[in-house]
Design a protein around this motif. Structure first.
Motif: not given
Length: 141
Positions: A3, A32, A34, A82-83
């Motif tokens: 992450t 992941t 962000h 992506y977030t």
């Protein structure tokens, strides 16, 4: 799966950090990702007297969306998922808190952002983040 947190402010330095994050995602075989932009809170009592809380929050959201645009364009073009989040608070502490909350394995960030002081080798936010987190931080020039 790893992450990765990439704090962005719309600067060229943060865009370079996004490009480095894309390389990291590819090298790790996925991760992941962000995106986080943080706006310092408005502390002036005069501003709060003349503008509603809703107007100030709208301002934070507008500024946050604008800061995210370059990073999102780079990631969308690369096809990387992506977030994204817009936060308000003390910038370095908010980045550190977000990294902990999302259990990030690393932070990739630019060495200098859009701050007014251009003479420092490392930006003040970058320096503070380094002191606040216990995960690897990759600094991108």
């Amino acid at each position: 799966m790893r992450t990765i947190l990439v704090p962005v402010d719309g600067s060229e330095s943060s865009s370079r950090a996004v490009r480095a994050a894309i390389k990291a995602v590819n090298e790790f075989g996925g991760a992941t990702l962000h995106l986080l932009t943080v706006h310092p809170p408005i502390v002036s009592g005069n501003v709060k007297r003349f503008f509603s809380v809703e107007a100030i929050n709208d301002y934070y959201q507008d500024e946050g969306r604008n800061a995210l645009l370059p990073a999102k364009a780079i990631l969308d073009e690369a096809g990387i998922a992506y977030t994204e989040e817009i936060a308000v608070g003390p910038v370095a502490q908010t980045i550190a808190d977000y990294a902990k909350k999302k259990e990030c394995d690393m932070i990739i960030m630019g060495t200098r952002g859009l701050g007014a002081v251009a003479g420092f080798v490392l930006g003040s936010v970058t320096t503070k983040v380094l002191g606040l987190v216990d995960i690897p931080v990759a600094l991108i020039k």
